[in-house]
Design a protein around this motif. Structure first.
Motif, PDB file in Angstrom:
ATOM      1  N   ASP A 152      57.128 104.903  -7.657  1.00 21.33           N
ATOM      2  CA  ASP A 152      55.838 104.881  -8.344  1.00 21.33           C
ATOM      3  C   ASP A 152      55.874 105.975  -9.404  1.00 21.33           C
ATOM      4  OD1 ASP A 152      55.433 106.310  -5.435  1.00 21.33           O
ATOM      5  OD2 ASP A 152      54.337 107.426  -6.981  1.00 21.33           O
ATOM      6  N   HIS A 153      55.025 105.808 -10.389  1.00 20.56           N
ATOM      7  CA  HIS A 153      54.975 106.776 -11.483  1.00 20.56           C
ATOM      8  C   HIS A 153      53.535 107.281 -11.614  1.00 20.56           C
ATOM      9  CE1 HIS A 153      58.612 104.536 -12.421  1.00 20.56           C
ATOM     10  NE2 HIS A 153      57.912 103.468 -12.726  1.00 20.56           N
ATOM     11  N   GLY A 154      53.379 108.512 -12.065  1.00 14.65           N
ATOM     12  CA  GLY A 154      52.031 109.051 -12.290  1.00 14.65           C
ATOM     13  C   GLY A 154      52.064 110.069 -13.409  1.00 14.65           C
ATOM     14  N   ASN A 155      50.870 110.349 -13.936  1.00 15.94           N
ATOM     15  CA  ASN A 155      50.783 111.338 -15.018  1.00 15.94           C
ATOM     16  C   ASN A 155      49.742 112.380 -14.638  1.00 15.94           C
ATOM     17  OD1 ASN A 155      50.437 112.806 -17.351  1.00 15.94           O
ATOM     18  ND2 ASN A 155      50.491 111.014 -18.719  1.00 15.94           N
ATOM     19  N   LEU A 156      50.196 113.574 -14.308  1.00 16.27           N
ATOM     20  CA  LEU A 156      49.310 114.663 -13.893  1.00 16.27           C
ATOM     21  C   LEU A 156      48.968 115.565 -15.077  1.00 16.27           C
ATOM     22  CD1 LEU A 156      51.307 115.662 -10.666  1.00 16.27           C
ATOM     23  CD2 LEU A 156      49.255 114.215 -10.797  1.00 16.27           C
ATOM     24  N   GLY A 157      49.528 115.270 -16.238  1.00 10.97           N
ATOM     25  CA  GLY A 157      49.332 116.134 -17.412  1.00 10.97           C
ATOM     26  C   GLY A 157      48.173 115.663 -18.260  1.00 10.97           C
ATOM     27  N   ASN A 158      48.175 116.090 -19.522  1.00  7.44           N
ATOM     28  CA  ASN A 158      47.057 115.709 -20.381  1.00  7.44           C
ATOM     29  C   ASN A 158      47.510 115.048 -21.681  1.00  7.44           C
ATOM     30  OD1 ASN A 158      48.103 117.958 -21.601  1.00  7.44           O
ATOM     31  ND2 ASN A 158      46.532 119.331 -20.732  1.00  7.44           N
ATOM     32  N   GLU A 159      48.711 114.458 -21.657  1.00  7.79           N
ATOM     33  CA  GLU A 159      49.131 113.670 -22.822  1.00  7.79           C
ATOM     34  C   GLU A 159      49.799 112.376 -22.371  1.00  7.79           C
ATOM     35  OE1 GLU A 159      53.115 115.875 -24.232  1.00  7.79           O
ATOM     36  OE2 GLU A 159      51.340 117.175 -24.367  1.00  7.79           O
ATOM     37  N   PRO A 160      49.781 111.357 -23.247  1.00 13.23           N
ATOM     38  CA  PRO A 160      50.463 110.108 -22.901  1.00 13.23           C
ATOM     39  C   PRO A 160      51.959 110.377 -22.730  1.00 13.23           C
ATOM     40  CG  PRO A 160      49.168 109.864 -24.929  1.00 13.23           C
ATOM     41  CD  PRO A 160      49.185 111.323 -24.593  1.00 13.23           C
ATOM     42  N   VAL A 161      52.561 109.707 -21.770  1.00 11.78           N
ATOM     43  CA  VAL A 161      54.001 109.845 -21.561  1.00 11.78           C
ATOM     44  C   VAL A 161      54.646 108.466 -21.729  1.00 11.78           C
ATOM     45  CG1 VAL A 161      55.820 110.479 -19.933  1.00 11.78           C
ATOM     46  CG2 VAL A 161      53.742 111.869 -20.078  1.00 11.78           C
ATOM     47  N   VAL A 162      55.725 108.442 -22.503  1.00 14.89           N
ATOM     48  CA  VAL A 162      56.411 107.186 -22.825  1.00 14.89           C
ATOM     49  C   VAL A 162      57.875 107.334 -22.450  1.00 14.89           C
ATOM     50  CG1 VAL A 162      57.060 105.582 -24.679  1.00 14.89           C
ATOM     51  CG2 VAL A 162      54.847 106.767 -24.771  1.00 14.89           C
ATOM     52  N   TRP A 163      58.387 106.321 -21.778  1.00 13.97           N
ATOM     53  CA  TRP A 163      59.827 106.326 -21.524  1.00 13.97           C
ATOM     54  C   TRP A 163      60.405 104.943 -21.724  1.00 13.97           C
ATOM     55  CZ3 TRP A 163      56.427 107.263 -17.330  1.00 13.97           C
ATOM     56  CH2 TRP A 163      56.387 106.259 -16.361  1.00 13.97           C
ATOM     57  N   LEU A 164      61.721 104.894 -21.842  1.00  9.54           N
ATOM     58  CA  LEU A 164      62.425 103.619 -21.938  1.00  9.54           C
ATOM     59  C   LEU A 164      62.834 103.192 -20.539  1.00  9.54           C
ATOM     60  CD1 LEU A 164      64.065 101.721 -24.161  1.00  9.54           C
ATOM     61  CD2 LEU A 164      65.993 102.785 -23.018  1.00  9.54           C
ATOM     62  N   ASP A 165      62.506 101.972 -20.178  1.00  7.57           N
ATOM     63  CA  ASP A 165      63.000 101.370 -18.936  1.00  7.57           C
ATOM     64  C   ASP A 165      64.215 100.519 -19.260  1.00  7.57           C
ATOM     65  OD1 ASP A 165      61.033 102.171 -17.051  1.00  7.57           O
ATOM     66  OD2 ASP A 165      59.678 100.597 -17.729  1.00  7.57           O
ATOM     67  N   GLY A 166      65.265 100.633 -18.453  1.00  7.64           N
ATOM     68  CA  GLY A 166      66.402  99.716 -18.563  1.00  7.64           C
ATOM     69  C   GLY A 166      66.636  99.107 -17.196  1.00  7.64           C
ATOM     70  N   LEU A 167      66.629  97.804 -17.100  1.00  6.19           N
ATOM     71  CA  LEU A 167      66.817  97.146 -15.797  1.00  6.19           C
ATOM     72  C   LEU A 167      67.857  96.038 -15.898  1.00  6.19           C
ATOM     73  CD1 LEU A 167      63.521  98.003 -15.835  1.00  6.19           C
ATOM     74  CD2 LEU A 167      63.637  96.908 -13.596  1.00  6.19           C
ATOM     75  N   ASP A 168      68.391  95.671 -14.728  1.00  9.10           N
ATOM     76  CA  ASP A 168      69.366  94.576 -14.656  1.00  9.10           C
ATOM     77  C   ASP A 168      68.676  93.248 -14.349  1.00  9.10           C
ATOM     78  OD1 ASP A 168      68.634  94.935 -12.044  1.00  9.10           O
ATOM     79  OD2 ASP A 168      70.623  95.491 -11.319  1.00  9.10           O
ATOM     80  N   ILE A 169      67.413  93.115 -14.781  1.00 12.53           N
ATOM     81  CA  ILE A 169      66.612  91.913 -14.500  1.00 12.53           C
ATOM     82  C   ILE A 169      67.372  90.615 -14.811  1.00 12.53           C
ATOM     83  CG2 ILE A 169      64.602  90.600 -15.386  1.00 12.53           C
ATOM     84  CD1 ILE A 169      63.043  93.287 -15.305  1.00 12.53           C
ATOM     85  N   PRO A 170      68.027  90.496 -15.985  1.00 11.08           N
ATOM     86  CA  PRO A 170      68.716  89.221 -16.267  1.00 11.08           C
ATOM     87  C   PRO A 170      69.890  88.945 -15.317  1.00 11.08           C
ATOM     88  CG  PRO A 170      68.313  90.440 -18.301  1.00 11.08           C
ATOM     89  CD  PRO A 170      68.012  91.378 -17.167  1.00 11.08           C
ATOM     90  N   ILE A 171      70.539  89.993 -14.837  1.00 10.60           N
ATOM     91  CA  ILE A 171      71.653  89.800 -13.895  1.00 10.60           C
ATOM     92  C   ILE A 171      71.114  89.272 -12.574  1.00 10.60           C
ATOM     93  CG2 ILE A 171      73.468  90.962 -12.560  1.00 10.60           C
ATOM     94  CD1 ILE A 171      73.764  92.969 -14.829  1.00 10.60           C
ATOM     95  N   VAL A 172      70.049  89.894 -12.091  1.00 11.15           N
ATOM     96  CA  VAL A 172      69.481  89.484 -10.805  1.00 11.15           C
ATOM     97  C   VAL A 172      68.878  88.079 -10.921  1.00 11.15           C
ATOM     98  CG1 VAL A 172      67.766  90.072  -9.040  1.00 11.15           C
ATOM     99  CG2 VAL A 172      69.126  91.882 -10.103  1.00 11.15           C
ATOM    100  N   ARG A 173      68.284  87.791 -12.075  1.00 10.63           N
ATOM    101  CA  ARG A 173      67.734  86.454 -12.321  1.00 10.63           C
ATOM    102  C   ARG A 173      68.857  85.409 -12.313  1.00 10.63           C
ATOM    103  NH1 ARG A 173      64.305  86.395 -17.624  1.00 10.63           N
ATOM    104  NH2 ARG A 173      66.331  86.802 -18.539  1.00 10.63           N
ATOM    105  N   PHE A 174      69.960  85.735 -12.976  1.00 10.44           N
ATOM    106  CA  PHE A 174      71.115  84.843 -13.042  1.00 10.44           C
ATOM    107  C   PHE A 174      71.636  84.524 -11.643  1.00 10.44           C
ATOM    108  CE2 PHE A 174      75.823  84.612 -13.344  1.00 10.44           C
ATOM    109  CZ  PHE A 174      75.939  83.463 -14.106  1.00 10.44           C
TER     110      PHE A 174
END
Ligand code: GTQ
Length: 349
Positions: A152-174
């Protein structure tokens, strides 16, 4: 490979009639498609592409005004390869997206058979929890959530936080092997203090009774950018590779294998003014510029890139990088899958 055939109109018609007849029985002739099925070299349907962070950021923040993290479960804008629109993938085998979490928000705990990585891009004060341990997300940190780990993810600070997600979704789907479940608890209880995994598994030592299996993902689930930068600065004092600059791969420190079985990740430093020699490899690769900026050329396309820009280089496309200033790039690909199957190749041009 396809031998030219001078067919009379009658012969052509006869064949087509045959194809139509067997088509009704769900059969089709190999010889019409052999060249495409068994190409002499990879011909990825994916295309090289580049996303400017300045634009991404505006759109991601707009998404933040339209839907909450709770409502979305994960508030993410997927980066789709322009030649594979509608398939939620950035290469044939990998998914990438930008996730936003606003101050006070929680992206509730779940787990799935897809493996994920996060590369923190913007903002401070967020955390990711993986199987009972939280890690504070700092810019440039590379964080993993291996298959079937609660996160799970959370933001305890006071600014928006942005990150890049990389997943193997197409491999698992295949492979049709996707399972997922939501936790009853939206945030996991902390079972261990922050830093525990890094101290136990990520400091050139291991617990006395820990015997990892080679295919296991690493127990180290955060690779702090500070440490990566120190390693890159350390090797930058030595000789440089003409094709890669100063480049290292992230590993499971207990085995030397990739952090997760399906995704390999890399960090590289290019000195100011350095230009790489043309290079290609069979793992289509997603890059993020963490520091600096320069030009990227893929085949006959080229872009200039700045901090936090994302670009993708499909399989067997020739890549050249030029650093305007000293630059640090993060990248990830399906290389461990290809290597496990004996498929991976590269070429230094
Ligand atoms: O953070 O768990 O971009 O499950 C896509 C699917 C992020 C996540 C994504 C996910 C997640």
């Amino acid at each position: 490979m396809h031998a030219p055939q001078n067919l009379s109109p009658e012969a052509r018609q006869q064949r087509q009639a045959f194809y139509d007849r067997i088509g009704q029985k769900n059969m089709t002739p190999l010889w019409e498609v052999l060249g495409a099925l068994v190409p002499p070299q990879p011909r990825s349907p994916a295309q090289a592409a580049h996303w400017r962070y300045a634009e991404l950021r505006d759109q991601v923040l707009e998404a933040g005004r339209l839907i909450t993290a709770e409502q979305a479960e994960r508030r993410v804008l997927i980066l789709e390869n322009p030649a594979l629109r509608g398939q939620s993938c950035i290469t044939q085998s990998l998914y990438a997206g930008l996730q936003l979490i606003l101050p006070g928000e929680v992206a509730p705990a779940h787990r799935h058979t897809q493996s994920a990585l996060r590369l923190v891009m913007d903002g401070e004060g967020a955390y990711t929890a993986v199987d009972g341990e939280r890690t504070t997300m700092r810019r440039g940190d590379f964080i993993i959530t291996p298959a079937w780990t609660w996160h799970d993810h959370g933001n305890l600070g006071n600014e928006p936080v942005v990150w890049l997600d990389g997943l193997d979704i197409p491999i698992v789907r295949f492979l049709d092997a996707g399972f997922a479940e939501r936790s009853e608890q939206s945030s996991q209880d902390a079972l261990r203090p922050e830093g525990d995994a890094l101290a136990r598994y990520g400091s050139n030592m291991l617990p006395m009774d820990y015997q990892p299996k080679l295919a296991d993902p690493t127990k180290v689930f955060v690779y702090p950018f500070e440490r990566t930068k120190a390693s890159l600065a350390g090797i930058a004092a030595g000789p440089i590779d003409a094709h890669h600059g100063h480049k290292l791969r992230y590993v499971n420190p207990a085995t030397g294998a990739s952090p997760m079985p399906t995704i390999g990740a890399f960090a590289q430093l290019l000195p100011a003014g350095f230009e790489t020699c043309p290079y290609r490899c069979t793992d289509g690769t997603v890059h993020v510029c963490l520091e600096g900026g320069g030009e990227v050329q893929v085949g006959d396309q080229s872009w200039s890139f700045e901090e936090n820009d994302v670009f993708v280089v499909p399989s067997w496309h020739t890549l050249t990088l030029r650093a305007r200033r000293q630059s640090i790039l993060f990248s990830f690909s399906d290389r461990p899958v290809q290597q496990a199957l004996g498929l991976w190749r590269d070429e230094r041009l």
